[in-house]
Design an enzyme around this catalytic site. Structure first.
Site, PDB file in Angstrom:
ATOM      1  CB  THR A  19      -0.946   0.114   1.179  1.00  0.00           C
ATOM      2  OG1 THR A  19      -1.640   1.240   1.168  1.00  0.00           O
ATOM      3  CG2 THR A  19      -0.256   0.070   2.543  1.00  0.00           C
ATOM      4  CE  LYS A  68     -12.695   0.335   2.591  1.00  0.00           C
ATOM      5  NZ  LYS A  68     -12.717   1.038   1.208  1.00  0.00           N
ATOM      6  CG  ASP A 104     -13.498   4.499   0.799  1.00  0.00           C
ATOM      7  OD1 ASP A 104     -12.369   4.826   0.673  1.00  0.00           O
ATOM      8  OD2 ASP A 104     -13.994   3.303   1.035  1.00  0.00           O
ATOM      9  N   GLY A 127     -20.655  -1.702 -10.213  1.00  0.00           N
ATOM     10  CA  GLY A 127     -20.181  -2.418  -9.273  1.00  0.00           C
ATOM     11  C   GLY A 127     -21.341  -2.247  -8.202  1.00  0.00           C
ATOM     12  CB  ALA A 128     -23.633  -3.666  -6.205  1.00  0.00           C
ATOM     13  N   GLY A 129     -20.482  -3.176  -4.512  1.00  0.00           N
ATOM     14  CA  GLY A 129     -19.838  -3.535  -3.561  1.00  0.00           C
ATOM     15  C   GLY A 129     -19.739  -2.519  -2.543  1.00  0.00           C
ATOM     16  N   GLY A 130     -18.970  -2.509  -1.356  1.00  0.00           N
ATOM     17  CA  GLY A 130     -18.606  -1.632  -0.429  1.00  0.00           C
ATOM     18  C   GLY A 130     -18.191  -0.061  -0.840  1.00  0.00           C
TER      19      GLY A 130
END
Length: 271
Positions: A19, A68, A104, A127-130
């Site tokens: 990261t 998260k 975010d 997309g449909a995630g977090g």
């Protein structure tokens, strides 16, 4: 120099050793001359990690995949926006009380707003995630007309209903949606993945295209959008802008955004 008074901040995710987040924050700390240092950790159990933040008096921590949502029960307070989104990516230690936030959506929305007003803009979120949930939430708050496109219709429909936005259909259906802005919040494009989740026709009427992918900086998705004439925004900009929120929470000082941006770009540049 690290001293006995140095305030520690942490990045918690798995995997996390590559990261650029510590590089970004440490460049900001150095620029302002504050006695803070940022480190990356790969905790095996997020609850134990939060106990460490509290007991070792970390200034705070950022949280990423896969923690998260699972971090939430270990916090003392959740900001209303983070609660509405259902995910936390910033934890601020306020005298032993851990308060969770979601930045975010801030990173994504501000990055797009740098290229034009979002009010009444037609924005397609892939997309449909977090990450998609946080971004779509922020877009709605900004007055955009949002449509979710997702491989799983059940997941996409559920997210759309939850946020009160349109479900536009599959990723392929984005090709005929005539969106002003398209944001890729899927996992496509990470690492060596050369797949592009939508047909080239999706970019024909699109003025701004964003990808949350950080590596590569210009993903295949963005490269195709650029060839179609769209303005592109890479994931680095979102990373830096959401990181600025955490920086300011932890230090109480305005974030040196340009310094942080340059540090990430340099860290991600090929040697």
């Amino acid at each position: 120099m690290i001293t006995a008074s140095t305030r520690i901040c942490g990045s918690f995710a798995t995997p996390n050793r590559s990261t650029p987040v510590p590089v970004m924050h440490n460049a900001g700390f150095n620029a302002l001359g504050v006695d803070f240092r940022y480190f990356a950790f790969e905790p095996s159990e997020i609850g134990a990690a939060m106990n460490a933040v509290r007991s070792l008096d970390f200034a705070g921590a950022t949280v990423s995949t896969p923690y998260k949502q699972t971090v939430i029960p270990y916090l003392d307070e959740i900001d209303p926006v983070a609660a509405a989104i259902g995910a936390v990516n910033v934890v601020h230690n306020q005298d032993g009380r851990l308060v969770g936030y979601n930045s975010d959506w801030i990173g994504a929305v501000v990055a797009v707003q740098e290229h034009g007003d979002l009010r009444d803009a037609r924005v397609g979120v892939l997309g449909a995630g977090g990450a998609a949930r946080a971004i779509a939430y922020g877009l709605v708050k900004s007055g955009a007309n949002v449509a979710i496109f997702n491989r799983s219709s059940a997941t996409g429909t559920a997210l759309s209903a939850d946020l009160g936005v349109t479900y536009g259909g599959s990723l392929e259906d984005a090709g005929t949606a005539a969106c002003d802005v398209i944001i890729n919040a899927t996992s496509f494009g990470h690492g060596n993945d050369d797949d592009v989740p939508v047909p080239a026709a999706a970019f024909s009427a699109t003025r701004v295209v964003m990808d949350i992918v950080v590596r590569p900086t210009v993903s295949p998705f963005l490269a195709r959008a650029s060839r179609s004439g769209a303005t592109i925004i890479d994931g680095v900009r979102m990373l830096v802008l959401q990181g600025a929120f955490a920086f300011e929470k932890f230090t109480g000082l305005p974030a040196p955004v340009d310094v942080m941006q340059n540090a990430v770009v340099e860290a991600l540049s090929p040697n």
